[in-house]
Design an enzyme around this catalytic site. Structure first.
Site, mmCIF file in Angstrom:
data_model
loop_
_atom_site.group_PDB
_atom_site.id
_atom_site.type_symbol
_atom_site.label_atom_id
_atom_site.label_comp_id
_atom_site.label_asym_id
_atom_site.label_seq_id
_atom_site.Cartn_x
_atom_site.Cartn_y
_atom_site.Cartn_z
ATOM 1 N N ASP A 90 20.331 68.530 -51.113
ATOM 2 C CA ASP A 90 19.991 69.080 -52.426
ATOM 3 C C ASP A 90 20.860 68.505 -53.541
ATOM 4 O O ASP A 90 20.379 68.219 -54.632
ATOM 5 C CB ASP A 90 20.218 70.603 -52.431
ATOM 6 C CG ASP A 90 18.971 71.357 -52.038
ATOM 7 O OD1 ASP A 90 17.993 70.706 -51.643
ATOM 8 O OD2 ASP A 90 18.992 72.598 -52.119
ATOM 9 N N HIS A 132 22.128 77.686 -60.714
ATOM 10 C CA HIS A 132 22.598 77.932 -59.337
ATOM 11 C C HIS A 132 24.059 77.549 -59.122
ATOM 12 O O HIS A 132 24.576 77.735 -58.029
ATOM 13 C CB HIS A 132 21.758 77.150 -58.322
ATOM 14 C CG HIS A 132 20.311 77.528 -58.293
ATOM 15 N ND1 HIS A 132 19.888 78.834 -58.104
ATOM 16 C CD2 HIS A 132 19.178 76.784 -58.412
ATOM 17 C CE1 HIS A 132 18.554 78.854 -58.120
ATOM 18 N NE2 HIS A 132 18.100 77.627 -58.304
ATOM 19 N N GLY A 140 21.731 74.061 -55.055
ATOM 20 C CA GLY A 140 20.385 73.895 -55.618
ATOM 21 C C GLY A 140 20.303 72.987 -56.828
ATOM 22 O O GLY A 140 19.767 73.383 -57.863
ATOM 23 N N ASP A 168 12.964 80.931 -64.586
ATOM 24 C CA ASP A 168 12.798 79.908 -63.561
ATOM 25 C C ASP A 168 12.150 80.570 -62.332
ATOM 26 O O ASP A 168 12.355 81.744 -62.076
ATOM 27 C CB ASP A 168 14.193 79.372 -63.196
ATOM 28 C CG ASP A 168 14.158 78.100 -62.376
ATOM 29 O OD1 ASP A 168 14.453 77.035 -62.945
ATOM 30 O OD2 ASP A 168 13.864 78.167 -61.155
ATOM 31 N N HIS A 170 12.953 80.205 -59.403
ATOM 32 C CA HIS A 170 14.008 80.554 -58.454
ATOM 33 C C HIS A 170 14.957 81.584 -59.086
ATOM 34 O O HIS A 170 15.187 81.550 -60.299
ATOM 35 C CB HIS A 170 14.816 79.310 -58.067
ATOM 36 C CG HIS A 170 13.993 78.214 -57.444
ATOM 37 N ND1 HIS A 170 13.392 77.218 -58.192
ATOM 38 C CD2 HIS A 170 13.674 77.983 -56.151
ATOM 39 C CE1 HIS A 170 12.731 76.407 -57.373
ATOM 40 N NE2 HIS A 170 12.878 76.840 -56.133
ATOM 41 N N ASP A 257 9.016 75.908 -63.425
ATOM 42 C CA ASP A 257 8.520 75.635 -62.067
ATOM 43 C C ASP A 257 7.676 76.771 -61.490
ATOM 44 O O ASP A 257 7.503 76.863 -60.278
ATOM 45 C CB ASP A 257 9.689 75.270 -61.124
ATOM 46 C CG ASP A 257 10.890 76.198 -61.261
ATOM 47 O OD1 ASP A 257 10.810 77.180 -62.014
ATOM 48 O OD2 ASP A 257 11.909 75.929 -60.598
ATOM 49 N N TYR A 301 9.451 70.615 -61.735
ATOM 50 C CA TYR A 301 9.385 69.413 -60.903
ATOM 51 C C TYR A 301 8.068 68.656 -61.026
ATOM 52 O O TYR A 301 7.906 67.611 -60.409
ATOM 53 C CB TYR A 301 9.747 69.791 -59.451
ATOM 54 C CG TYR A 301 11.080 70.505 -59.476
ATOM 55 C CD1 TYR A 301 12.247 69.778 -59.692
ATOM 56 C CD2 TYR A 301 11.164 71.901 -59.441
ATOM 57 C CE1 TYR A 301 13.475 70.409 -59.826
ATOM 58 C CE2 TYR A 301 12.390 72.545 -59.574
ATOM 59 C CZ TYR A 301 13.535 71.794 -59.766
ATOM 60 O OH TYR A 301 14.745 72.421 -59.918
HETATM 61 ZN ZN LIG Z 1 13.677 76.667 -60.141
#
Ligand SMILES: [Zn+2]
Length: 390
Positions: A90, A132, A140, A168, A170, A257, A301
């Protein structure tokens, strides 16, 4: 409308690049800037170059041993780096890693200073939002957590209450844990449930500790969530949280994302969510923060079809204008189509026929509404007073 807002940019921000195969690609910032320029929404005088962050500023959040490891990553053995979260698949080592990561922190601090010192009503650093990053390790794709550093900087220098809003896909774990015991920083993250997605945290019952208990909010949503459900629960939750917390300044992490095109997550939003997300942020910034709003980037992404449009709308809304509709400027599409490996979109919205049909739609909406109700219990509001639109 001649609102004074700033776009932090310099080509040095593109040096944050792990390798050619890595999904995290800051070219999306260039694509966004160009899209805004071609749309007539961004002028040269609104663009300001970032300053560099000092080691002391990075140390507002990160341990010195970790900063030293990032600085000497090229010369360190793999086994020594791994404990700092570097050298993984990552977050692999790249040359001048510290300088590139510190430049992103500097850009976010420049955005903060534009608003807090120079009187801008809003500022963006789309190269930032590396949520992150942890105190002692990278995670991440994130080395230094510019968002957390900016919040700490605001706390120390201006003593204001900060609302951090993370959209996000995540969970915004690094920022949440950095302020988990701090009642002057309220974090709100809406993200795909951690059941199958990195980093696995962000449950609704992560509420903060000690004095900070009650100032951490999480809205984990189901895979394949679509626009109506996303927008409804995001709006409801954020308005209630802002009313509960009464922030002085708002920082948004605008990871892009959650779109159905995104290759790393399982949410099914369309461009509609990227219009609503900044609209509610703007509303909150006006209502409580005298307009003070700093917007950062984050994940994202599908750098060709999703991120430039999503981030351009953040800027458009920050100008206190409506999100753009209709066709994208043909000059932008023509220029970048030569390089893009996918067919570029022609319009700001996604064509209806592109939006996937999700058979579990109703079930997903009901589940998300249940999660929202759990969250709203913590804002001291009676759940019956909140209307849940479909
Ligand atoms: Zn994300």
């Amino acid at each position: 409308m001649n609102k004074n807002i700033k776009f932090i940019f310099d080509h040095s921000l593109l040096n944050y690049r792990f390798n050619d195969e890595h999904p995290f690609n800051q070219k999306r910032v260039i694509l966004t800037k160009e899209l805004l320029k071609e749309s007539g929404q961004l002028t040269e005088d609104q663009i300001i170059p970032p300053r560099v962050a000092s080691d002391d500023e990075i140390a507002l959040i990160h341990d010195l041993a970790y900063i030293r490891a990032v600085k000497s990553a090229n010369r360190m053995a793999q086994e020594d780096l791994i404990k700092f979260g570097i050298g993984t698949e990552d977050t692999p080592v790249f040359s001048n890693m510290h300088e590139a990561a510190a430049q992103i922190v500097g850009a976010t601090l420049s955005a903060v200073e534009a608003v807090m010192i120079d009187g801008a009503q809003g500022a963006v650093n789309f190269a930032g939002g590396l949520h992150h990053g942890f105190k002692q390790k990278a995670s991440g794709f994130c080395i230094y957590n510019d968002a957390a550093i900016a919040i700490k900087y605001i706390r120390k220098k201006f003593d204001l209450k900060v609302l951090y809003v993370d959209t996000d896909a995540h969970h915004g774990d690094g920022v949440q844990w950095a302020f988990y015991d701090d009642p002057k920083v309220c974090t709100f993250s809406i993200h795909e449930t951690g059941r199958y997605l990195f980093p696995g945290t962000g449950n609704v019952n992560e509420r903060g500790i000690k004095e900070g208990h009650g100032f951490s909010f999480n809205l984990p949503i189901d895979a394949f969530t679509q626009d109506e459900s996303y927008i409804s629960i995001y709006e409801n939750a954020l308005r209630e949280i802002a009313d509960f917390f009464q922030p002085d300044v708002i920082i948004t992490q605008n990871g892009a994302d959650s779109h159905f095109y995104d290759p790393l997550t399982h949410l099914s939003g369309s461009m509609a969510i990227y219009e609503k997300i900044p609209e509610v942020a703007l509303e909150i910034s006006k209502l409580y923060c005298d307009g003070k709003w700093i917007a950062l980037g984050g994940g994202g992404y599908d750098i060709w079809r999703v991120v430039p449009r999503a981030w351009a709308q953040v800027w458009n809304v920050m100008k206190d204008e409506h999100p753009l509709h209709g066709d994208l400027p043909a000059t932008w599409t023509l220029k970048w189509q030569k390089e893009a490996p996918v067919t570029l979109p022609l319009t700001w919205h996604d064509p209806v026929e592109e939006i996937p049909v999700i058979p579990r739609k109703i079930e997903i909406e009901e589940k998300n509404n249940g999660t929202l109700m759990n969250l709203l219990k913590y804002t001291n509001k009676k759940s019956g007073s909140t209307r849940i639109g479909m």
